[in-house]
Design a protein around this motif. Structure first.
Motif, PDB file in Angstrom:
ATOM      1  N   SER A   1       4.919   7.037   6.233  1.00  0.00           N
ATOM      2  CA  SER A   1       5.138   5.587   6.381  1.00  0.00           C
ATOM      3  C   SER A   1       6.624   5.245   6.415  1.00  0.00           C
ATOM      4  N   GLU A   2       7.422   6.021   5.695  1.00  0.00           N
ATOM      5  CA  GLU A   2       8.864   5.780   5.690  1.00  0.00           C
ATOM      6  C   GLU A   2       9.512   6.170   7.019  1.00  0.00           C
TER       7      GLU A   2
ATOM      8  N   ARG B   1      -4.807   1.283  -1.517  1.00  0.00           N
ATOM      9  CA  ARG B   1      -3.773   0.917  -2.501  1.00  0.00           C
ATOM     10  C   ARG B   1      -2.856   2.107  -2.793  1.00  0.00           C
TER      11      ARG B   1
ATOM     12  N   VAL C   1      -1.253  11.911  -0.966  1.00  0.00           N
ATOM     13  CA  VAL C   1      -0.763  10.525  -0.996  1.00  0.00           C
ATOM     14  C   VAL C   1       0.743  10.494  -0.737  1.00  0.00           C
ATOM     15  N   SER C   2       1.468  11.406  -1.354  1.00  0.00           N
ATOM     16  CA  SER C   2       2.922  11.452  -1.167  1.00  0.00           C
ATOM     17  C   SER C   2       3.281  11.740   0.292  1.00  0.00           C
TER      18      SER C   2
ATOM     19  N   THR D   1      -2.178   4.757  -0.808  1.00  0.00           N
ATOM     20  CA  THR D   1      -1.426   5.279   0.337  1.00  0.00           C
ATOM     21  C   THR D   1      -0.586   4.235   1.055  1.00  0.00           C
ATOM     22  N   GLY D   2      -0.926   2.974   0.872  1.00  0.00           N
ATOM     23  CA  GLY D   2      -0.232   1.922   1.610  1.00  0.00           C
ATOM     24  C   GLY D   2      -0.813   1.658   2.983  1.00  0.00           C
TER      25      GLY D   2
ATOM     26  N   ALA E   1       0.966   1.417   8.876  1.00  0.00           N
ATOM     27  CA  ALA E   1      -0.341   0.953   8.417  1.00  0.00           C
ATOM     28  C   ALA E   1      -1.041   0.117   9.484  1.00  0.00           C
TER      29      ALA E   1
ATOM     30  N   LEU F   1       1.484  10.997   2.954  1.00  0.00           N
ATOM     31  CA  LEU F   1       1.191   9.791   3.738  1.00  0.00           C
ATOM     32  C   LEU F   1       2.248   8.714   3.520  1.00  0.00           C
ATOM     33  N   LYS F   2       2.709   8.568   2.284  1.00  0.00           N
ATOM     34  CA  LYS F   2       3.776   7.604   2.014  1.00  0.00           C
ATOM     35  C   LYS F   2       5.070   8.029   2.704  1.00  0.00           C
ATOM     36  N   GLY F   3       5.335   9.335   2.702  1.00  0.00           N
ATOM     37  CA  GLY F   3       6.527   9.829   3.387  1.00  0.00           C
ATOM     38  C   GLY F   3       6.467   9.561   4.880  1.00  0.00           C
TER      39      GLY F   3
END
Length: 560
Positions: A66-67, A229, A59-60, A231-232, A73, A62-64
């Motif tokens: 996204s940044e 929710r 998850v981290s 992963t964004g 998304a 994937l969030k990274g």
């Protein structure tokens, strides 16, 4: 794509790093985010990883990503996931973990491997799976659990691999892929589970733990609301279950290009050596070692031999030097020593020493299986210094590579290289001379994630076949072929028989040292081996109906 979804995310969860990589639909890498993975080793040979933490790290990552990628998304057409192979990731009620995962590095199943390998049924299992039994595998680990830790399996609903666990968290679907299913419990010809393989492991009564098999080039499942929710990303985004990381990396690095099969070696912490072949061209060796792993191409598999340690050997000798220098009051950065490897190789004489690169605590698994095997130098004298030893370590990796390809048949006509060490010109020269074949490297940065993403690209219909995807994602990134030095190749050709003879002769020495390292564990292994030798072999027993159980085993294929 018409809806603006122009990105495929490939997730590659290695043993130590989880990466999320964004590609456009034509295979161009757009961005990458990674998170350090954590595993724990024990004096009992255990190597475990938290399932919960592994999902959190995914998850981290994937969030990274996204940044780094604006509007990720909304732009994501699909995700695909691959991960470290082998190991056992048990999941129970409500999809909760049953303890920590046993990784491919875990050596606790060694006594069970010795017991099972001594039975005639194991050859039939090898003929079905194409894969030699070793402590890394889920089948061996589950057989060991069934005998010594049955509560683990009793509390489980399903036995997964790492990528399967992540796929479960992404989609809510319990499944595995054809590659890991067939080389562990199945048949590489059918890509399905096989009764012979399961029976030989004594796990027929645990068959309900085996998940459904799905092919990620044909079947995708939507990203769940819970995963969205976390992963964004958008719920409903298609997710593809990739094959095991070894073949995904090889696919992305060029093991098959322009519909032509080649050889590919990944020289990382471990060494993975594989050849893509039609199913009917597979060479199963008499020793019963190696893997046969399906590619996501109909009728094509990879035959694989794997070294437990590759660059781990280089890391060890450089860190040893750094520690000694630190003890003498001179601090040297590890990176500075890495930068001197090319110089040391250029200024030392080839073939002066022999080194067997069995540095892993789990011993060796390719092209032979021996949990007691350990590294060592042969031929040292007072005239040899650290650069000579460093060169011997690198040449040992070359000899180990040749040893693995020899177990699969003739040497390859060309070798594609991937992994961090492939960037070293000197190491490429040693490997080319060791197998006496030109080497070629790919400009693909994240081959494993790319291989998984390619499966999603085919599943989405961006490409009609995997070969058409390869032609655009892989072939243009291959560099020029680098021919081996003919004199060095001839020298290594003379050295190789001594390398093999020495490692065969060292087996009883390794056994003695293994007994001294862990007497209790070793005595237990000996007990299991003796028990296997004195117990009746099911293949030699007659059933009450008069038929021999061995009649259920297909005839062994001829070995060339």
């Amino acid at each position: 794509m018409r809806d603006g979804r122009d990105i495929i995310i490939g997730i590659d969860a290695g043993t130590s790093v989880i990466k999320a990589v964004a590609f456009d639909l034509g295979g161009r890498q757009l961005g990458c985010a990674s998170v350090r993975n954590i595993y724990v080793t024990g004096d009992d040979g255990s190597a475990t990883q938290s399932l919960t933490q592994t999902w959190a790290d995914c998850v981290s990552a994937l969030k990274g990503l996204s940044e780094k990628i604006e509007g990720l998304a909304a732009r994501t057409a699909a995700l695909a996931v691959t991960a470290q192979g082998d190991g056992t990731w048990l999941v129970g009620a409500d999809n909760r973990p049953v303890g920590d995962a046993w990784l491919w590095l875990d050596a606790r199943a060694a006594p069970t491997v010795r017991r099972l390998a001594g039975q005639s049924a194991d050859r039939a299992r090898f003929e079905a799976t194409g894969t030699g039994l070793n402590t890394c595998q889920q089948g061996a680990q589950m057989a060991h659990m069934d005998r010594h830790r049955p509560e683990l399996l009793d509390n489980a609903d399903v036995a997964l691999h790492c990528k399967d666990w992540l796929y479960l968290n992404l989609t809510g679907i319990r499944a595995t892929d054809p590659s890991e299913a067939s080389f562990t419990f199945g048949n590489f010809r059918t890509r399905r589970y096989d009764d012979v393989a399961i029976d030989s492991l004594g796990l027929t009564h645990r068959r309900t733990l085996l998940p459904d098999i799905i092919d990620g080039t044909q079947v995708m499942h939507p990203l769940s609301a819970d995963a969205a929710r976390a992963t964004g990303l958008l719920a409903g985004t298609p997710v593809s279950l990739g094959y095991v990381d070894m073949v995904m990396t090889a696919l992305g690095a060029g093991v098959r290009t322009h519909a032509t099969n080649a050889a590919c070696s990944t020289v990382g912490s471990t060494g993975v050596h594989m050849r893509a072949k039609p199913v009917d061209a597979v060479h199963l060796n008499a020793e019963g070692t190696g893997y046969v792993i399906a590619l996501p191409v109909p009728g094509i598999v990879t035959q694989v031999q794997t070294n437990m340690g590759a660059t781990l050997n280089i890391d060890w000798i450089l860190r040893l030097a750094a520690d000694l220098m630190a003890d003498a009051g001179r601090q040297v950065a590890f990176s500075d020593l890495v930068g001197r490897i090319e110089h040391w190789l250029e200024t030392t004489r080839p073939g002066a020493l022999l080194y067997h690169p069995y540095i892993s605590e789990a011993g060796e698994r390719g092209p032979f299986v021996n949990a007691d095997a350990r590294a060592g130098f042969i031929g040292l004298s007072t005239r040899h210094g650290f650069p000579d030893m460093l060169r011997a370590v690198v040449e040992g990796l070359g000899m180990a590579t040749r040893d693995c390809y020899a177990a699969m048949g003739a040497m390859p006509s060309e070798l594609r290289l991937t992994g961090g060490a492939a960037r070293s010109r000197a190491l490429r020269g040693v490997l080319a001379a060791s197998v006496d074949a030109p080497v070629r490297i790919s400009d693909r940065e994240e081959a494993g994630a790319a291989g998984a993403a390619m499966m999603a690209a085919v599943a989405l219909g961006v490409y009609p076949t995997m070969d058409s995807c390869i032609d655009e994602w892989v072939s243009p990134l291959l560099g020029q072929a680098e021919a081996p030095d003919p004199d060095l190749a001839r020298q290594y050709d003379r050295l190789y028989p001594a390398y093999v003879e020495a490692r065969q002769s060292l087996a009883p020495v390794w056994e003695t040292l293994g007994r001294e390292r862990a007497p209790a564990t070793h005595d237990k292994a000996i007990h299991d081996e003796d028990e296997a030798k004195t117990a009746p072999d099911p293949a030699d027993m007659t059933r009450r109906d008069g038929a021999s159980p061995s009649s259920r085993i297909p005839p062994l294929r001829s070995l060339t």
